[in-house]
Design an enzyme around this catalytic site. Structure first.
Site, PDB file in Angstrom:
ATOM      1  N   ASN A   1       0.842  -1.209   0.000  1.00 42.17           N
ATOM      2  CA  ASN A   1       0.000   0.000   0.000  1.00 42.17           C
ATOM      3  C   ASN A   1       0.864   1.242   0.000  1.00 42.17           C
ATOM      4  O   ASN A   1       1.968   1.219   0.550  1.00 42.17           O
ATOM      5  CB  ASN A   1      -0.856   0.083   1.283  1.00 42.17           C
ATOM      6  CG  ASN A   1      -1.799  -1.085   1.457  1.00 42.17           C
ATOM      7  OD1 ASN A   1      -2.371  -1.586   0.489  1.00 42.17           O
ATOM      8  ND2 ASN A   1      -1.971  -1.524   2.693  1.00 42.17           N
TER       9      ASN A   1
ATOM     10  N   ASP B   1       1.020   4.502   1.976  1.00 37.70           N
ATOM     11  CA  ASP B   1       0.454   4.995   3.235  1.00 37.70           C
ATOM     12  C   ASP B   1       0.318   6.520   3.183  1.00 37.70           C
ATOM     13  O   ASP B   1       1.305   7.233   2.945  1.00 37.70           O
ATOM     14  CB  ASP B   1       1.360   4.611   4.415  1.00 37.70           C
ATOM     15  CG  ASP B   1       1.291   3.125   4.745  1.00 37.70           C
ATOM     16  OD1 ASP B   1       0.468   2.407   4.134  1.00 37.70           O
ATOM     17  OD2 ASP B   1       2.066   2.683   5.624  1.00 37.70           O
TER      18      ASP B   1
ATOM     19  N   ALA C   1       4.466  -5.866   2.004  1.00 38.53           N
ATOM     20  CA  ALA C   1       5.680  -5.184   1.545  1.00 38.53           C
ATOM     21  C   ALA C   1       6.550  -4.777   2.738  1.00 38.53           C
ATOM     22  O   ALA C   1       7.786  -4.891   2.692  1.00 38.53           O
ATOM     23  CB  ALA C   1       5.306  -3.967   0.700  1.00 38.53           C
TER      24      ALA C   1
ATOM     25  N   LEU D   1       3.006  -8.124  22.510  1.00 36.10           N
ATOM     26  CA  LEU D   1       2.358  -7.421  23.629  1.00 36.10           C
ATOM     27  C   LEU D   1       2.772  -5.952  23.660  1.00 36.10           C
ATOM     28  O   LEU D   1       2.885  -5.362  24.732  1.00 36.10           O
ATOM     29  CB  LEU D   1       2.767  -8.098  24.951  1.00 36.10           C
ATOM     30  CG  LEU D   1       2.487  -9.603  25.072  1.00 36.10           C
ATOM     31  CD1 LEU D   1       3.198 -10.189  26.292  1.00 36.10           C
ATOM     32  CD2 LEU D   1       0.984  -9.861  25.165  1.00 36.10           C
TER      33      LEU D   1
ATOM     34  N   ASP E   1       6.327   6.233  16.533  1.00 35.90           N
ATOM     35  CA  ASP E   1       5.267   5.801  15.604  1.00 35.90           C
ATOM     36  C   ASP E   1       5.266   4.270  15.582  1.00 35.90           C
ATOM     37  O   ASP E   1       6.259   3.651  15.191  1.00 35.90           O
ATOM     38  CB  ASP E   1       5.573   6.370  14.206  1.00 35.90           C
ATOM     39  CG  ASP E   1       4.533   5.990  13.169  1.00 35.90           C
ATOM     40  OD1 ASP E   1       3.592   5.238  13.494  1.00 35.90           O
ATOM     41  OD2 ASP E   1       4.669   6.454  12.019  1.00 35.90           O
TER      42      ASP E   1
ATOM     43  N   GLY F   1       4.884  -4.216  14.049  1.00 28.17           N
ATOM     44  CA  GLY F   1       4.542  -5.644  13.987  1.00 28.17           C
ATOM     45  C   GLY F   1       5.075  -6.273  12.705  1.00 28.17           C
ATOM     46  O   GLY F   1       5.459  -7.458  12.695  1.00 28.17           O
ATOM     47  N   ASP F   2       5.127  -5.491  11.652  1.00 27.83           N
ATOM     48  CA  ASP F   2       5.651  -6.016  10.379  1.00 27.83           C
ATOM     49  C   ASP F   2       7.167  -6.223  10.460  1.00 27.83           C
ATOM     50  O   ASP F   2       7.696  -7.218   9.941  1.00 27.83           O
ATOM     51  CB  ASP F   2       5.308  -5.063   9.235  1.00 27.83           C
ATOM     52  CG  ASP F   2       3.809  -4.908   9.066  1.00 27.83           C
ATOM     53  OD1 ASP F   2       3.086  -5.874   9.364  1.00 27.83           O
ATOM     54  OD2 ASP F   2       3.371  -3.813   8.657  1.00 27.83           O
TER      55      ASP F   2
ATOM     56  N   ALA G   1      11.853  -0.226  15.352  1.00 33.05           N
ATOM     57  CA  ALA G   1      10.946   0.363  14.354  1.00 33.05           C
ATOM     58  C   ALA G   1      10.039   1.437  14.961  1.00 33.05           C
ATOM     59  O   ALA G   1       9.685   2.402  14.272  1.00 33.05           O
ATOM     60  CB  ALA G   1      10.103  -0.743  13.709  1.00 33.05           C
TER      61      ALA G   1
ATOM     62  N   ARG H   1      11.051   5.325  15.024  1.00 29.70           N
ATOM     63  CA  ARG H   1      11.177   6.097  13.771  1.00 29.70           C
ATOM     64  C   ARG H   1       9.817   6.210  13.093  1.00 29.70           C
ATOM     65  O   ARG H   1       9.008   5.284  13.210  1.00 29.70           O
ATOM     66  CB  ARG H   1      12.124   5.377  12.799  1.00 29.70           C
ATOM     67  CG  ARG H   1      13.507   5.282  13.365  1.00 29.70           C
ATOM     68  CD  ARG H   1      14.316   4.174  12.754  1.00 29.70           C
ATOM     69  NE  ARG H   1      15.480   3.986  13.598  1.00 29.70           N
ATOM     70  CZ  ARG H   1      16.411   3.078  13.414  1.00 29.70           C
ATOM     71  NH1 ARG H   1      16.334   2.238  12.401  1.00 29.70           N
ATOM     72  NH2 ARG H   1      17.425   2.987  14.235  1.00 29.70           N
TER      73      ARG H   1
HETATM   74  O1  RIB Z   1       1.047  -2.743   9.511  1.00 25.12           O
HETATM   75  C1  RIB Z   1       1.117  -1.434   9.018  1.00 25.12           C
HETATM   76  C2  RIB Z   1       0.556  -1.389   7.630  1.00 25.12           C
HETATM   77  O2  RIB Z   1      -0.817  -1.706   7.677  1.00 25.12           O
HETATM   78  C3  RIB Z   1       0.617  -0.043   6.967  1.00 25.12           C
HETATM   79  O3  RIB Z   1       1.821   0.159   6.273  1.00 25.12           O
HETATM   80  C4  RIB Z   1      -0.621  -0.024   6.095  1.00 25.12           C
HETATM   81  O4  RIB Z   1      -0.350   0.030   4.751  1.00 25.12           O
HETATM   82  C5  RIB Z   1      -1.402  -1.280   6.473  1.00 25.12           C
HETATM   83  O5  RIB Z   1      -1.231  -2.292   5.565  1.00 25.12           O
END
Ligand code: RIB
Length: 293
Positions: free
Chosen positions: A12, A14, A43, A207, A233, A238-239, A269, A272
């Site tokens: 996506n 953002d 991504a 958590l 932020d 989580g990604d 993460a 930043r």
């Molecule tokens: O996990 C964060 C992501 O969730 C954002 O980058 C947004 O695009 C959504 O997919």
């Protein structure tokens, strides 16, 4: 071993606004200036697996034919992610509307666009069959997630980050080797964290600042402490966690060692702004990960 990871998921652009607080239903809130940055859970996790996790990473996703797609391809490529198998479809690239409050907490709405048109082709299935770890989330069609899991080779791990949480078909539950969820997703999917183990052999529940817990059948839960950091932020933290977890598993680490590095990546993460822009380097993760207990 550098380890091969295939991330099957969303991409996506953002559209991010810092807000004094998230709006309630029917309310308008004045925010700061608009920022536009590369995102999407798939991504983001691919960038984290390659850049922060040091794995040979391919991204399987769908983009439109627009400027947002260019932004994403530049970010993925810059992190060292293989993008040769990204599909281009006749729909706008996915868009996420993100608000971030002064505590760094985000609220996100996704317009899936191209992500909804992702279908697996033979080349993508072949790349999946070559990976040690296949990592997916739930911002793409569920049948694609299920097919991706089925396409992995014997002995490869299928890691599912069940975000955003939705009802899953039994064949997808049956394919999961390691589930990654936050507390809300765990409650949505199974009621209690322990009940997740009725569905999957291993669940890692994040958590937030408190770290995470590893749940395994017939074993005591293992709690991994959070790392105190200044939260700017939380978008994409989580990604970063999932990408580094998958990369570390693909490099041969066990679940506990991989989860410690993942925790370090998530902690870095949140210090930043942005999602892919906030992914730390592999050196930073190794340095901080060595201090996680
Ligand atoms: O996990 C964060 C992501 O969730 C954002 O980058 C947004 O695009 C959504 O997919």
């Amino acid at each position: 071993m550098s380890g091969r990871v295939v991330v099957v998921g969303s991409a996506n652009v953002d559209l991010v606004v810092d807000v004094p607080r998230h709006p309630r239903g029917g309310e308008t809130v004045l925010g700061d200036r608009l920022r536009r940055s590369p995102g999407g859970k798939g991504a983001n996790q691919a960038v984290a697996a390659a850049w922060a996790g040091g794995a040979d990473t391919s991204f399987v996703g769908a983009l439109g034919d627009d400027e947002a797609a260019d932004l994403l391809l530049v970010s993925l490529g810059g992190a060292g992610v293989r993008t040769d198998l990204v599909a281009r479809v006749d729909a706008p690239t996915g868009t996420a509307f993100v608000t971030v409050d002064p505590g760094g907490e985000n609220a996100i709405v996704v317009a899936p666009g191209a992500n909804d048109l992702l279908q697996l082709n033979d080349n993508q299935a072949e790349r999946i069959a070559d990976a040690e770890v296949v990592l997916a989330q739930l911002e793409i069609p569920l049948d694609v997630v299920t097919e991706a899991a089925a396409a992995r080779k014997a002995g490869a791990l299928f890691v599912l980050n069940a975000a955003p949480s939705r009802e899953l078909p039994p064949e997808l539950w049956a394919a999961v080797d390691i589930l990654v969820v936050n507390e809300h997703e765990a409650a949505d999917l199974a009621g209690t964290p322990e009940a997740l183990l009725d569905r999957v052999p291993v669940a890692v529940m994040t958590l937030g600042g408190e770290g995470c817990v590893i749940l395994r059948r017939e074993r005591e839960p293992v709690h991994i402490s959070g790392i105190p950091v200044q939260v700017i932020d939380t978008t994409g933290a989580g990604d970063a966690f999932c990408g580094v977890l998958a990369a570390s598993l693909a490099r041969g680490l066990d679940v506990e060692a991989a989860t410690r590095l993942a925790g370090a990546a998530g902690a870095l993460a949140v210090t930043r702004p942005g999602a892919q822009t906030a992914v730390p380097s592999a050196d930073e993760v190794a340095l901080l990960g060595g201090r996680v207990s």
